[in-house]
Design a protein around this motif. Structure first.
Motif, PDB file in Angstrom:
ATOM      1  N   UNK A  17       0.854  -1.180   0.000  1.00  0.00           N
ATOM      2  CA  UNK A  17       0.000   0.000   0.000  1.00  0.00           C
ATOM      3  C   UNK A  17       0.893   1.233   0.000  1.00  0.00           C
ATOM      4  N   UNK A  18       0.604   2.170  -0.897  1.00  0.00           N
ATOM      5  CA  UNK A  18       1.375   3.409  -1.006  1.00  0.00           C
ATOM      6  C   UNK A  18       0.613   4.523  -0.307  1.00  0.00           C
ATOM      7  N   UNK A  19       1.269   5.186   0.622  1.00  0.00           N
ATOM      8  CA  UNK A  19       0.580   6.204   1.413  1.00  0.00           C
ATOM      9  C   UNK A  19       1.422   7.473   1.495  1.00  0.00           C
ATOM     10  N   UNK A  20       0.809   8.598   1.174  1.00  0.00           N
ATOM     11  CA  UNK A  20       1.488   9.889   1.307  1.00  0.00           C
ATOM     12  C   UNK A  20       1.175  10.478   2.671  1.00  0.00           C
ATOM     13  N   UNK A  21       2.223  10.839   3.403  1.00  0.00           N
ATOM     14  CA  UNK A  21       2.032  11.487   4.698  1.00  0.00           C
ATOM     15  C   UNK A  21       2.352  12.965   4.543  1.00  0.00           C
TER      16      UNK A  21
ATOM     17  N   UNK B 121       5.181   6.547   2.365  1.00  0.00           N
ATOM     18  CA  UNK B 121       5.516   5.360   3.139  1.00  0.00           C
ATOM     19  C   UNK B 121       4.759   4.156   2.577  1.00  0.00           C
ATOM     20  N   UNK B 122       5.335   2.987   2.821  1.00  0.00           N
ATOM     21  CA  UNK B 122       4.871   1.777   2.141  1.00  0.00           C
ATOM     22  C   UNK B 122       4.764   0.634   3.145  1.00  0.00           C
ATOM     23  N   UNK B 123       3.710  -0.164   3.032  1.00  0.00           N
ATOM     24  CA  UNK B 123       3.534  -1.328   3.901  1.00  0.00           C
ATOM     25  C   UNK B 123       2.535  -2.271   3.250  1.00  0.00           C
ATOM     26  N   UNK B 124       2.565  -3.548   3.628  1.00  0.00           N
ATOM     27  CA  UNK B 124       1.535  -4.456   3.119  1.00  0.00           C
ATOM     28  C   UNK B 124       0.136  -3.987   3.512  1.00  0.00           C
ATOM     29  N   UNK B 125       0.049  -3.349   4.670  1.00  0.00           N
ATOM     30  CA  UNK B 125      -1.227  -2.789   5.126  1.00  0.00           C
ATOM     31  C   UNK B 125      -0.953  -1.777   6.221  1.00  0.00           C
ATOM     32  N   UNK B 126      -1.792  -0.749   6.281  1.00  0.00           N
ATOM     33  CA  UNK B 126      -1.704   0.236   7.354  1.00  0.00           C
ATOM     34  C   UNK B 126      -2.832   0.054   8.369  1.00  0.00           C
ATOM     35  N   UNK B 127      -3.488  -1.105   8.356  1.00  0.00           N
ATOM     36  CA  UNK B 127      -4.508  -1.396   9.354  1.00  0.00           C
ATOM     37  C   UNK B 127      -3.855  -1.467  10.731  1.00  0.00           C
TER      38      UNK B 127
END
Length: 535
Positions: free
Chosen positions: A133-137, A207-213
């Motif tokens: 998952x690609x997430x912009x902070x 930031x990147x992770x398999x999931x941000x749950x």
């Protein structure tokens, strides 16, 4: 119009490189309102929201490892399309960015709805069997921003970018970082919460992770008694992230909770091993994948002190101090158990999992500490040896990283008292006299006798110890040096630290200046000791 079409074409090329496989915002219920106005968002796991366009974005750094993990190349990272997408100025075709809804317990108290107030998820990418998952902070306002602006500043963005990648190379379960960019905008922040706000450079981290749950993702629906959405989210999580557990059922939910506990225990033991203190272990900052998430006011132990916290907000209560981190994980798991209970309705089964977790804490910590001491064989006095070490370590200000790294140089067959081997770790060497010096000598005598029961020779033991005791960690003063330089337009320190921290266990002859105690000028300097949650 022609230029706009060309830009879309460039983004389409980037889109074809990225293997977009969105699931979260397709399979889960969405907020029916599309405005970014702050509000309670019921019966929804997320809200659709577009990133804010910035004034003049500039890409400062990109992680080559994460580029490769996503299926991108250095050439892709140098493109205008990459810059625009990962600063929020363009949206990838056929994607729908969103902010996640969650709640959480903050400093022990239920805070209600929180959510992604300054984070926007762009898309999910699949590459070589892994989903990211690609997430912009720092990409702008969302319905969860509350009274804030949804933006981030350069200092906190540098800290998150460097630390998440450094933690990965230390072997600590963590979210990752793809890129660090300036937004070109000025952002107003009150860094010390003292009523003196000032403008700072705005920045954005992908930031990147398999999931941000996180735990709070489930707590919010349990608190609202929205069992339908809770079940939908848990079943989705099982399908996407715990498929080996099988079809949803009470037994599967229990096993799901147990595995989260195991992953969380592994994570916090790695924190303890390297001396990392998270600083904000609220339930909304606890990943259901056991990843270190949300790099805010974190820090590494300088002096070995179980009572130290890097968070100014926590300076009175010290709830999240180094020594309590494992117990806090247990407390947070208890909150997650309460959230999952409506789907399980078996108190005893949940309590047993929590009891087993508590029983494992002491054993896991002893195993971890023994590895730092180079002890492999079993001895009934090992726990006492560790306890005595931690007592004497805290009687004087002793640098954790230097102490354990230099301890590998101790020779079990030599007559030296051992204090000279680790003397560089003392912040005030002149204090090591009298009864304190005797205590250190006594401990080293016991340590030498214990080492005689080990099969490996001194050289092999040192090699083993050096794989668990890092030589280089991202001390707060180091991050601050990178921040101070970047504020002046010099980004070379970011690159220097990024390269250094990719090999934290290796002897890097050209980097010896970073293997040193915190300099005295940094003891009380803002950003070098304790930090606020201000971003």
């Amino acid at each position: 119009m022609k230029r706009h079409n060309q830009e879309n074409k460039k983004n389409t090329i980037l889109m074809s490189t990225l293997n977009i496989k969105d699931r979260f915002n397709i399979e889960l219920p969405a907020d029916l309102i599309t405005a970014t106005s702050r509000r309670q968002v019921p019966n929804a796991c997320f809200s659709f929201v577009k990133p804010k366009k910035t004034a003049k974005p500039t890409m400062l750094h990109v992680s080559p490892e994460m580029l490769s993990a996503l299926g991108l190349t250095t050439k892709d990272a140098e493109s205008d399309a990459f810059l625009k997408v990962f600063t929020g100025n363009e949206v990838l075709p056929n994607t729908n960015p969103y902010a996640m809804c969650y709640g959480g317990h903050q400093f022990g108290n239920w805070a209600g709805q929180l959510g992604d107030g300054r984070a926007i998820n762009l898309a999910e990418v699949e590459h070589k069997g892994k989903t990211w998952a690609l997430q912009l902070k720092g990409a702008g306002e969302t319905p969860y921003s509350r009274t804030a602006d949804g933006l981030a500043v350069l200092r906190s963005s540098i800290r998150e970018y460097l630390c998440s990648e450094a933690m990965y190379h230390l072997g600590v379960p963590t979210t990752r970082a793809l890129s660090l960019a300036l937004s070109g905008d000025q952002v107003l922040r009150d860094i010390m919460y003292n009523g003196n706000p000032d403008f700072e450079k705005g920045a954005i981290v992908c930031r990147v992770a398999p999931s941000f749950l996180r735990f709070g993702s489930y707590e919010i629906f349990a608190a609202r008694k929205d069992m339908g959405t809770l079940r939908t989210l848990v079943d989705y999580t099982l399908k996407q992230h715990y498929p080996h557990l099988g079809e949803p059922s009470k037994d599967t939910y229990l096993q799901f909770f147990k595995e989260i506990g195991e992953k969380s225990l592994d994570m916090v033991m790695h924190w303890q091993r390297v001396g990392f203190v998270h600083g904000v272990m609220n339930t909304d900052n606890m990943s259901i994948l056991g990843l270190t998430i949300d790099y805010g006011p974190y820090g590494w132990l300088e002096g070995y002190d179980h009572g130290w916290t890097p968070n100014t907000t926590d300076s009175g209560q010290k709830r999240y101090r180094y020594g309590t981190q494992p117990e806090v994980v247990l407390w947070n798991l208890f909150q997650l158990a309460k959230a999952l209970y409506p789907l399980i309705e078996e108190t005893e089964a949940l309590e047993l999992i929590l009891k087993n977790f508590r029983d494992k804490l002491g054993k896991a910590r002893l195993v971890m500490m023994k590895s730092k001491l180079g002890l492999v064989e079993t001895d009934k006095k090992d726990a006492q040896l560790v306890d005595e070490l931690e007592t004497v370590l805290q009687r004087s200000e002793t640098d954790m990283t230097l102490f354990f790294r230099n301890l590998g140089n101790f020779k079990k067959k030599e007559a030296a008292d051992g204090v000279s081997v680790i003397a560089d770790a003392f912040y005030s060497p002149r204090e090591i006299t009298g009864k304190l010096e005797d205590a250190w000598k006594d401990w080293f005598l016991k340590y030498r006798e214990r080492l005689k029961k080990e099969i490996p020779n001194d050289d092999d033991r040192k090699i083993a110890m050096n794989t668990v005791n890092p030589k280089y960690v991202l001390r707060n003063y180091m991050a601050q040096l990178a921040i101070d330089a970047a504020d002046k337009g010099d980004y070379s320190v970011i690159e220097e630290l990024f390269i250094l921290l990719k090999q934290p266990y290796e002897e890097q002859k050209d980097a010896e200046k970073w293997f040193a105690k915190r300099p005295e000028w940094a003891r009380n300097k803002v950003g070098c000791s304790m930090l606020s949650c201000s971003s």
